[in-house]
Every structure is written in structure tokens, then in C-alpha cells.
Design an enzyme around this catalytic site. Structure first.
Site, mmCIF file in Angstrom:
data_model
loop_
_atom_site.group_PDB
_atom_site.id
_atom_site.type_symbol
_atom_site.label_atom_id
_atom_site.label_comp_id
_atom_site.label_asym_id
_atom_site.label_seq_id
_atom_site.Cartn_x
_atom_site.Cartn_y
_atom_site.Cartn_z
ATOM 1 N N CYS A 110 14.983 -6.914 9.261
ATOM 2 C CA CYS A 110 14.583 -6.129 8.101
ATOM 3 C C CYS A 110 13.388 -6.795 7.445
ATOM 4 O O CYS A 110 13.372 -8.025 7.305
ATOM 5 C CB CYS A 110 15.755 -6.044 7.124
ATOM 6 S SG CYS A 110 15.417 -5.101 5.644
ATOM 7 N N HIS A 153 19.486 2.684 9.557
ATOM 8 C CA HIS A 153 19.124 1.453 8.837
ATOM 9 C C HIS A 153 18.335 1.813 7.570
ATOM 10 O O HIS A 153 18.616 1.300 6.486
ATOM 11 C CB HIS A 153 18.297 0.560 9.775
ATOM 12 C CG HIS A 153 17.789 -0.700 9.153
ATOM 13 N ND1 HIS A 153 18.213 -1.940 9.566
ATOM 14 C CD2 HIS A 153 16.871 -0.927 8.178
ATOM 15 C CE1 HIS A 153 17.580 -2.880 8.848
ATOM 16 N NE2 HIS A 153 16.762 -2.280 8.002
ATOM 17 N N GLU A 154 17.357 2.703 7.715
ATOM 18 C CA GLU A 154 16.519 3.070 6.562
ATOM 19 C C GLU A 154 17.302 3.887 5.530
ATOM 20 O O GLU A 154 17.133 3.698 4.326
ATOM 21 C CB GLU A 154 15.264 3.823 7.017
ATOM 22 C CG GLU A 154 14.345 3.042 7.939
ATOM 23 C CD GLU A 154 14.008 1.640 7.461
ATOM 24 O OE1 GLU A 154 13.877 1.425 6.243
ATOM 25 O OE2 GLU A 154 13.866 0.742 8.315
ATOM 26 N N HIS A 157 19.199 1.766 3.252
ATOM 27 C CA HIS A 157 18.402 1.240 2.131
ATOM 28 C C HIS A 157 18.427 2.195 0.942
ATOM 29 O O HIS A 157 18.413 1.765 -0.207
ATOM 30 C CB HIS A 157 16.950 1.003 2.550
ATOM 31 C CG HIS A 157 16.722 -0.293 3.244
ATOM 32 N ND1 HIS A 157 17.054 -1.514 2.696
ATOM 33 C CD2 HIS A 157 16.187 -0.570 4.456
ATOM 34 C CE1 HIS A 157 16.725 -2.480 3.544
ATOM 35 N NE2 HIS A 157 16.204 -1.933 4.620
#
Length: 184
Positions: A110, A153-154, A157
């Protein structure tokens, strides 16, 4: 142009917030932020530009990582067949996913985490997501493999979740039963 100095690091409170929806149509400021996220990931993959500006290479970047708590992300990568996935999306949302799981054998990294954190991150093997592109069009994507993992993954966030939250703390490198190992 965004650089590593614009990217906040692990421990910053914005990374743990649930980001706000972007009102549609987006403001010019929001559109510019989204364009800059995509520009960063594209530039970071260009060795000359990355070297010149000290950019760490990345395949995805979410607005919270530049201290903007809004639901925006950009992804720029090719899958194992060489197909390019280059998207900048407002309000992306996973609308369905497989039961089957997958993980990157190399683990995940990351841009907001400076040190490597070893461990397998379980992700859905296949996802369908919707989002709004910079032209205001609703985009629907069916993804598997690395693109599916990157988008998850994004999107994490946007929900205040870091990749290492998913790693088994007792046995970080224990194979995930029934999951598809993906080489990167």
C-alpha cells in the site's frame, strides 16, 4: 501532480474513516482530484517519471490516501492476459461477489504503508462493481484475478479498512483453504 508527499501514511486518522459519497454531478474540484489519482498511478508506473519525482509504483489509489475523505478511487493495471484496466471512479460499490476467495501469493502492499507487511489477504475471487466515471456515465465491471483484488483493496480504503486488517495475525502466511492463489 500528486507525489509521495501528498500521500498520508498509516496511522493518519483519515485512513480509518468511512469516506463520504460524492454528490453527482461532481464539482470541478472533485473531478480534478479524481483525475489526479489516476494520473499518479499511471505516472508511478513510468520508470522515468517515477524516478524523477520519487514516486513509489502503485496500481491503485483512493482519495482518503491523499487526505480527502470522499468515495473516489483510481486503478491502472493489466491482468494476466495483458488486458488494461484503467478506471477513475466516483462512488464505486461492489454489487455482487463470489463465494470463492483468492489471494496474492506475494501479499499486498500500500502506498500509505511504508514497510512491507507479510501475509495473505483473503479477497473475493470475483466481483461485480458499479461506479461513475469522469464523464458521468455509470460503469459496471465484472472482475477476477488481480483487478478484482486491487478494486477490493481500494474500496477498503473508502471504508476505513487497511489491507493488513484481513491478515491472520497468528499465521500470516498460512494458505487460505479453498482460495485461488494469484501470482503477481
Amino acid at each position: 501532480m500528486l507525489t509521495m508527499e501528498d500521500i498520508i501514511r498509516d496511522g493518519h486518522p483519515t485512513l480509518r474513516k468511512v469516506a463520504a459519497e460524492v454528490h453527482m454531478p461532481p464539482s470541478e474540484e472533485d473531478a480534478q482530484i479524481l483525475r489526479s489519482l489516476l494520473e499518479y498511478v499511471i505516472n508511478s508506473q513510468n520508470p522515468e517519471i517515477a524516478y524523477q519525482y520519487g514516486l513509489r509504483p502503485g496500481i491503485g489509489l483512493a482519495a482518503p490516501q491523499i487526505n480527502v475523505s470522499k468515495r473516489m478511487l483510481a486503478v491502472h493495471l493489466t491482468d494476466d492476459k495483458g488486458v488494461l484496466y484503467s478506471y477513475a471512479l466516483f462512488n464505486p460499490k461492489i454489487i455482487s461477489h463470489s463465494v470463492e476467495m483468492a489471494y496474492l501469493t506475494s501479499g499486498e502492499g500500500c502506498l500509505s504503508v511504508d514497510e512491507p507487511i507479510p501475509g495473505y489477504v483473503p479477497r473475493y475471487a470475483r466481483i461485480t462493481l458499479k461506479g461513475i466515471n469522469l464523464d458521468g456515465e455509470e460503469i459496471k465491471l465484472r472482475l477476477k484475478g488481480l483487478p478484482a483484488i486491487c478494486f477490493q483493496h481500494e474500496i477498503d480504503h473508502l471504508n476505513g479498512v487497511m489491507f493488513y486488517d484481513h491478515i491472520d495475525k497468528q499465521e500470516p502466511l498460512k494458505e487460505i483453504q479453498g482460495a485461488i492463489p494469484i501470482e503477481r
